[in-house]
Scaffold this motif. Structure first.
Motif, short mmCIF file in Angstrom:
data_model
loop_
_atom_site.label_atom_id
_atom_site.label_comp_id
_atom_site.label_asym_id
_atom_site.label_seq_id
_atom_site.Cartn_x
_atom_site.Cartn_y
_atom_site.Cartn_z
N GLU A 185 -5.45 -8.76 -2.89
CA GLU A 185 -5.43 -10.22 -2.89
C GLU A 185 -5.01 -10.76 -1.53
OE1 GLU A 185 -2.96 -11.35 -6.20
OE2 GLU A 185 -4.40 -10.56 -7.66
N LYS A 186 -4.17 -10.03 -0.83
CA LYS A 186 -3.71 -10.45 0.49
C LYS A 186 -4.74 -10.11 1.57
CE LYS A 186 1.17 -10.00 -0.63
NZ LYS A 186 1.75 -11.28 -0.35
N ASP A 187 -5.41 -8.97 1.44
CA ASP A 187 -6.41 -8.53 2.41
C ASP A 187 -7.42 -7.64 1.69
OD1 ASP A 187 -7.95 -7.61 4.50
OD2 ASP A 187 -6.30 -6.64 5.57
N SER A 188 -8.54 -8.22 1.33
CA SER A 188 -9.52 -7.51 0.49
C SER A 188 -10.29 -6.43 1.25
CB SER A 188 -10.51 -8.49 -0.12
OG SER A 188 -11.23 -9.15 0.91
N ASN A 236 0.82 -1.20 0.00
CA ASN A 236 0.00 0.00 0.00
C ASN A 236 0.86 1.25 0.00
OD1 ASN A 236 -2.51 1.16 -0.09
ND2 ASN A 236 -2.67 1.31 2.12
N GLY A 237 1.94 1.24 0.77
CA GLY A 237 2.87 2.37 0.79
C GLY A 237 3.53 2.58 -0.56
N GLN A 238 3.91 1.48 -1.19
CA GLN A 238 4.50 1.58 -2.53
C GLN A 238 3.49 2.16 -3.52
OE1 GLN A 238 5.64 -2.51 -3.10
NE2 GLN A 238 7.74 -2.15 -2.42
N ALA A 239 2.25 1.70 -3.42
CA ALA A 239 1.21 2.20 -4.31
C ALA A 239 0.99 3.70 -4.11
CB ALA A 239 -0.09 1.44 -4.10
N THR A 240 1.01 4.13 -2.87
CA THR A 240 0.83 5.55 -2.57
C THR A 240 1.94 6.39 -3.22
OG1 THR A 240 -0.25 5.01 -0.48
CG2 THR A 240 0.60 7.24 -0.71
N CYS A 241 3.16 5.90 -3.10
CA CYS A 241 4.29 6.60 -3.73
C CYS A 241 4.14 6.64 -5.25
CB CYS A 241 5.60 5.94 -3.36
SG CYS A 241 6.06 6.17 -1.63
N ASN A 276 -7.07 3.96 -1.21
CA ASN A 276 -6.18 4.23 -2.34
C ASN A 276 -6.76 3.71 -3.65
OD1 ASN A 276 -4.22 5.65 -0.95
ND2 ASN A 276 -3.05 3.81 -0.45
N THR A 277 -7.45 2.58 -3.60
CA THR A 277 -8.09 2.05 -4.80
C THR A 277 -9.18 3.00 -5.29
OG1 THR A 277 -7.62 -0.21 -4.09
CG2 THR A 277 -9.36 0.07 -5.74
N THR A 278 -9.94 3.55 -4.36
CA THR A 278 -11.00 4.50 -4.71
C THR A 278 -10.39 5.76 -5.32
OG1 THR A 278 -12.38 3.66 -2.91
CG2 THR A 278 -12.93 5.83 -3.79
N LYS A 317 0.14 -2.82 -7.65
CA LYS A 317 0.47 -2.97 -6.23
C LYS A 317 -0.81 -3.06 -5.39
CE LYS A 317 4.96 -2.73 -6.53
NZ LYS A 317 5.78 -3.91 -6.30
N LEU A 318 -1.79 -2.23 -5.71
CA LEU A 318 -3.04 -2.26 -4.96
C LEU A 318 -3.79 -3.57 -5.18
CD1 LEU A 318 -4.25 1.42 -5.44
CD2 LEU A 318 -3.40 0.36 -3.33
N GLN A 319 -3.75 -4.06 -6.39
CA GLN A 319 -4.40 -5.34 -6.68
C GLN A 319 -3.74 -6.46 -5.88
OE1 GLN A 319 -7.21 -5.57 -8.40
NE2 GLN A 319 -7.28 -7.69 -7.78
#
Length: 93
Positions: free
Chosen positions: A27-30, A3-8, A38-40, A21-23
């Motif tokens: 998959e690990k925690d829906s 999630n941190g990587q996706a934010t960056c 972040n997906t939104t 990264k978000l996907q």
């Protein structure tokens, strides 16, 4: 960490990489709150159809209704609905 990587990546405008990264994080925690937020956000930034944006937002609302992000959003929606009702033309015969 994903999630941190996706934010960056979102901050760098690397949306495709962020989405991957978000996907992976989903998959690990829906129901991870930060990942759903972040997906939104990413869905809106990339111009996804409203249905896709709403899907992650609804999932977030269902799984984390008590977080401030969701509560503030719901308050804004209620405020918008109230304003819309105030400005609707009356139907007189």
């Amino acid at each position: 960490m994903l999630n941190g990587q996706a934010t960056c990546l979102i901050g760098q405008g690397k949306y495709e990489e962020a989405e991957a990264k978000l996907q992976e994080a989903l998959e690990k925690d829906s129901n991870n709150t930060e990942t759903l937020i972040n997906t939104t956000v990413l869905s809106h930034l990339t111009g996804k159809p409203v249905e896709i944006c709403n899907r992650s937002l609804n999932q977030l609302s269902d799984s984390a209704a008590s977080i401030s992000f969701v509560q503030e959003l719901q308050a804004k929606e209620a405020e918008y609905d109230f304003c819309m009702k105030q400005h609707q033309p009356s139907m007189h015969a």
